[in-house]
Motif scaffolding. Structure first.
Motif, short mmCIF file in Angstrom:
data_model
loop_
_atom_site.label_atom_id
_atom_site.label_comp_id
_atom_site.label_asym_id
_atom_site.label_seq_id
_atom_site.Cartn_x
_atom_site.Cartn_y
_atom_site.Cartn_z
N TYR A 164 0.81 -1.22 0.00
CA TYR A 164 0.00 0.00 0.00
C TYR A 164 0.84 1.27 0.00
N LYS A 165 2.16 1.14 0.07
CA LYS A 165 3.02 2.33 0.17
C LYS A 165 3.20 2.98 -1.20
N TRP A 166 2.73 4.21 -1.29
CA TRP A 166 2.92 5.00 -2.51
C TRP A 166 4.31 5.61 -2.48
N ASN A 222 1.80 2.45 -5.98
CA ASN A 222 2.32 1.41 -5.10
C ASN A 222 2.58 0.13 -5.89
#
Length: 597
Positions: free
Chosen positions: A367-369, A377
């Motif tokens: 989920y990390k952009w 992501n």
């Protein structure tokens, strides 16, 4: 670069006009009924002698009311004793070359009649937008489509001018000299290689020829092709996708420029970097040595760079093959085209950043952009294998897993981690608002993903998702646009998708099939036949493709070719409210993949 203005004033003792020349070095003065000036305002990537020279000619006498000199020059002029509804006509021209060229540009306006120029402009726009004709009983669909087509053709922008001798010339942002020929700017190739340039190659090949000529000039004047031209080389975004722009044009038959010079340019760009900019390849040394850009050598967004470089290497390989280059010359690019495999982590069935010692970048969050990726992501960037979806299918263990992983993007709620950016960027907010799970249409690397079900042999899922995005993300209302324009890319996505096909892999001769929006559409470009797309049963409910005939013959593949369209094929779609789960499910229905080449 000239325009006519018509200003209507009220009754007043004095009516005013402000000329603001911007900060950064400017000047303005008057002579007779004219205003002369220049602005040096810019945000970098330009030669030191940059000026934007301008002339404003008024058909009505005026007085200088106030003038501010200095780095930020202003001029306030006044028209004494205007009557109610009094019209003042202005002719305005600018040039990046000098006042003499601005004077030449001003002459293009003739008498400066706004009505005449407006009518001439209407004819040009009708011809430009009329290359695609769509028929629909829903006026809002027509408004949305032509608004998107209009936004698409605004980019890239032509920086060249016609001098007093009738020659096309341009101010070079790289050298500061006046050079011959075209030069185009204001295009972020990270966005626009995906479908804006392919749209130009299909519908506006005459303009594409000029753009390629301009790329030759960028290369000759600076030693690099631009990745983000604004107007010179900017340090913005990642990738080396000018290779895609060059390859797609050449492989789709665009002629009239020196392709051998562009071959030199793409080879140079793959093995060098123009420091301080995004032109060339940042981290090319590590990429060529390890087969990926490591995440621990001081470069951000390393996985995004690797995935795009691998696709760009494939583009260079295909371009070189078409030019007749030797196997030895092409070996590096052919091998590097498979470098995307170096970032696939089967534990997560997603792409992941990797360190120089070969270990994964942990801890990992899908989920990390940002971080290892660009404005997205791992759920988004894993699909950035435009040239080899079959290779990605093989990594994931077959079509069933591939489709399940595609489905997952929509099934996961719009969860996100914005810690890399330290705030919620607009692409994240748009993902939340549109509420299609973790699908983020404002994030360009995922815009092609809806079509990948064609490779997974479940094309009906593409059809449903594409129509959902067209209906939810694009409307004719004032707020009916899904986010950042991105130099025409987001609009060009809609244009292609509404026609019923999309260039998932620029540089190939194929378009993945989706679902046409209109009952009838036709595409006609100079030198091409008229391609006709018929879908008479099309409606809000009937968005599934039940069958397709091309030139009267059944077509069961999940793609069509560029040559079919340019030769004037007729596509007859049978539409239905229910998915046809038999059509497009055979192995030979899959579009192009490098693995199967």
């Amino acid at each position: 670069m000239a325009a006519a203005f018509r200003i209507t004033y009220p009754e007043a003792e004095m009516s005013y006009l402000v000329v603001d020349c911007n900060d950064g070095g400017s000047d303005v003065y008057t002579e007779g009924n004219r205003i002369y000036g220049y602005s040096r305002y810019n945000r970098g990537s330009l030669a030191d002698n940059f000026h934007n020279w301008f002339i404003i000619e008024s058909d009505t006498p005026f007085e200088t009311v106030a003038k501010v000199e200095g780095p930020h020059a202003y001029l306030l002029i006044g028209y004494p004793k205007t009557t109610r509804g009094q019209v003042v006509n202005l002719k305005v021209a600018s040039s990046f070359i000098d006042f003499d060229q601005a004077e030449t540009n001003l002459a293009e306006l003739g008498d400066g009649s706004v009505d005449r120029i407006k009518e001439e402009g209407r004819k040009i726009w009708n011809e430009t937008l009329g290359r695609i004709k769509v028929e629909d009983s829903n006026i809002d669909n027509l408004r949305t489509f032509y608004s998107c087509l209009y936004r698409s053709v605004l980019f890239p922008r032509d920086l060249s001018e016609i001098n007093a001798k009738g020659k096309r010339v341009h101010y070079s942002p790289h050298t500061g000299e006046v050079c011959e020929g075209y030069l185009f700017t204001d295009t972020g190739v990270w966005d626009t290689f995906r479908c804006l340039f392919p749209l130009m190659n299909l519908v506006y090949p005459d303009m594409s020829e000029k753009v390629q000529q301009g790329l030759v000039n960028h290369w000759k004047e600076s030693g690099f092709l631009p990745e983000w031209a604004s107007p010179g080389h900017r340090n913005c975004m990642v990738g080396n996708n000018s290779a895609s722009v060059v390859a797609d044009a050449f492989l789709k038959g665009i002629e009239g420029y020196d392709a051998e010079e562009l071959w030199k340019a793409v080879v140079n760009g793959a093995n060098n970097w123009l420091q301080g900019t995004s032109s060339g390849r940042v981290g090319f040394e590590a990429y060529n040595e390890l087969g990926y850009v490591p995440c621990d050598i001081g470069l951000n967004e390393s996985a995004a760079r690797t995935l795009e470089y691998a696709y760009d290497d494939w583009c260079i390989y295909e371009f070189g093959k078409a030019l007749g280059k030797s196997e030895e010359e092409l070996a590096q690019y052919k091998a590097n085209a498979l470098n995307y495999k170096n970032l696939y982590n089967p534990e997560y069935h997603l792409m992941q950043g990797r360190k120089a010692d070969g270990s994964w970048n942990e801890p990992f969050s899908r989920y990390k952009w940002g971080g290892d990726f660009t404005e997205g992501n791992a759920l988004h960037y894993t699909w950035s294998v435009f040239h080899d979806p079959q290779g990605l299918i093989d990594l994931m263990g077959g079509e069933e897993n591939f489709v399940a992983n595609l489905d997952e993007v929509f099934e996961i709620p719009p969860i996100f981690d914005e810690s890399y950016y330290r705030f919620v960027i607009h692409e994240i907010r748009e993902m939340q608002i549109m509420n299609m799970g973790n699908y983020a249409h404002g994030n360009q690397p995922i815009q092609h993903m809806l079509y990948l079900y064609d490779w997974g042999l479940q094309p009906w899922k593409s059809q449903a998702r594409i129509r959902e995005v067209m209906n939810k993300f694009y409307t004719s209302a004032p707020d009916g646009y899904c986010g950042d324009e991105d130099n025409g890319q987001t609009s060009a996505w809609y244009v292609f998708s509404a026609l019923g096909f999309y260039p998932v892999c620029p540089g190939s001769n194929q378009y993945a099939l989706g679902t046409p929006l209109f009952k009838k559409a036709s595409v006609k470009a100079p030198g091409h036949g008229t391609a006709v797309i018929n879908a008479p049963d099309n409606s809000e409910e009937n968005f599934y493709v039940d069958g397709l005939e091309i030139d009267g013959k059944n077509w069961n593949k999940n793609y069509i070719t560029h040559s079919q369209l340019t030769s004037g094929a007729q596509l007859d779609f049978t539409m239905s409210s229910k998915p046809n789960k038999r059509r497009g499910t055979s192995e030979d229905a899959k579009p192009y993949s490098f693995t199967n080449e």
